[in-house]
Design a protein around this motif. Structure first.
Motif, short mmCIF file in Angstrom:
data_model
loop_
_atom_site.label_atom_id
_atom_site.label_comp_id
_atom_site.label_asym_id
_atom_site.label_seq_id
_atom_site.Cartn_x
_atom_site.Cartn_y
_atom_site.Cartn_z
N LEU A 10 -94.09 -44.99 -43.64
CA LEU A 10 -93.08 -44.40 -44.52
C LEU A 10 -93.40 -44.85 -45.94
N VAL A 11 -93.55 -43.91 -46.87
CA VAL A 11 -93.88 -44.21 -48.26
C VAL A 11 -92.59 -44.15 -49.10
N VAL A 12 -92.31 -45.25 -49.82
CA VAL A 12 -91.07 -45.34 -50.60
C VAL A 12 -91.40 -45.66 -52.05
N VAL A 17 -94.51 -38.17 -58.06
CA VAL A 17 -95.96 -38.01 -58.19
C VAL A 17 -96.68 -39.15 -57.47
N VAL A 18 -96.15 -40.37 -57.63
CA VAL A 18 -96.75 -41.53 -56.96
C VAL A 18 -96.64 -41.38 -55.44
N ARG A 19 -95.47 -41.00 -54.96
CA ARG A 19 -95.28 -40.80 -53.51
C ARG A 19 -96.27 -39.79 -52.96
N ARG A 20 -96.38 -38.67 -53.66
CA ARG A 20 -97.27 -37.61 -53.17
C ARG A 20 -98.72 -38.06 -53.17
N GLY A 21 -99.11 -38.75 -54.27
CA GLY A 21 -100.49 -39.22 -54.34
C GLY A 21 -100.81 -40.21 -53.24
N LEU A 22 -99.90 -41.14 -52.99
CA LEU A 22 -100.10 -42.11 -51.92
C LEU A 22 -100.19 -41.41 -50.57
N VAL A 35 -95.37 -40.36 -42.04
CA VAL A 35 -94.36 -39.62 -41.29
C VAL A 35 -93.18 -39.20 -42.14
N ALA A 36 -93.00 -39.86 -43.32
CA ALA A 36 -91.88 -39.51 -44.18
C ALA A 36 -92.05 -40.19 -45.53
N GLU A 37 -91.27 -39.71 -46.51
CA GLU A 37 -91.23 -40.31 -47.84
C GLU A 37 -89.77 -40.56 -48.21
#
Length: 222
Positions: A10-12, A17-22, A35-37
């Protein structure tokens, strides 16, 4: 690689833009699946609760520290308490030792700075999934220096001096700092002088930049 070998993440981060890039990078990394942001700690906990109901709980949460609604440190503690099998790796711009200590005390399984190589981020996720802890080399170095030498930078400031630094960064004069802290103007001036001396700075403007860089106050423009 079998499904059981894939590490769900899970990316938080409060920056889309940072979330999408990661997420894009991690999806391309071997054995890692996003699996989720989430945009903040509160949203992250909501996502985890939904995923738990769906029996799709991730092994690792990759989380920023400074976020609205619920900051990363608070969120780490909540994740560890509610989902003990989920590991949290911090990915942030701030390497201040006190912040690192707070994250580790809350239960973080890793601490990376955002200038880390992308492969190191993936490596830290894999390390966390194995139940181990990974620290950014720069952070590890600062921790080591803290143990073997006298404190420097923000670590050299007292709690009151850190408060004064934050007020300086907000543009308050010595008089207004005195009023804010219920101390004399002379005492406020002394605190400011000590802050500048300990940080080896020559102006209040430099002090303000340090405070912003280290996350003592939010950036004026997001």
């Amino acid at each position: 690689m079998g499904a059981r070998d894939v590490i769900d993440v899970l990316v938080v981060d409060d920056h889309a833009v940072v979330r999408r890039g990661l997420s894009v990078y991690l999806e391309s990394a071997d054995g890692i699946r996003v699996v989720a942001e989430a945009a903040n700690g509160r949203e992250a906990l909501e996502r985890l609760r939904r995923l738990a109901v769906q029996r799709r709980l991730p092994q690792v949460v990759l989380m920023d520290v400074l976020m609205p609604e619920m900051d990363g440190i608070s969120a780490i503690g909540a994740v560890v308490a509610d989902f003990p099998d989920v590991r949290v790796v911090v990915l942030t711009s701030f390497g201040e030792i006190e912040r690192v200590h707070a994250a580790l005390r809350a239960g973080a399984a890793g601490y990376l700075l955002k200038d880390a190589d992308p492969d190191e981020v993936a490596a830290a996720i894999r390390v966390a999934a194995r139940g181990e802890v990974h620290l950014d080399p720069a952070v590890a170095g600062r921790l080591t220096r803290r143990l073997v030498g006298p404190p420097t930078g923000l670590d050299a400031l007292t709690s009151r001096e850190r408060t004064v630094l934050a007020l300086v960064a907000r543009g308050l004069s010595n008089r207004r700092i005195a009023d804010e802290l219920y101390i004399s103007e002379r005492t406020a001036r002394t605190h400011v002088s000590h802050v500048l001396t300990k940080l080896q700075l020559s102006s209040r403007t430099q002090a303000a930049l340090v405070a912003i860089r280290e996350g003592l106050i939010p950036l004026p423009i997001r």
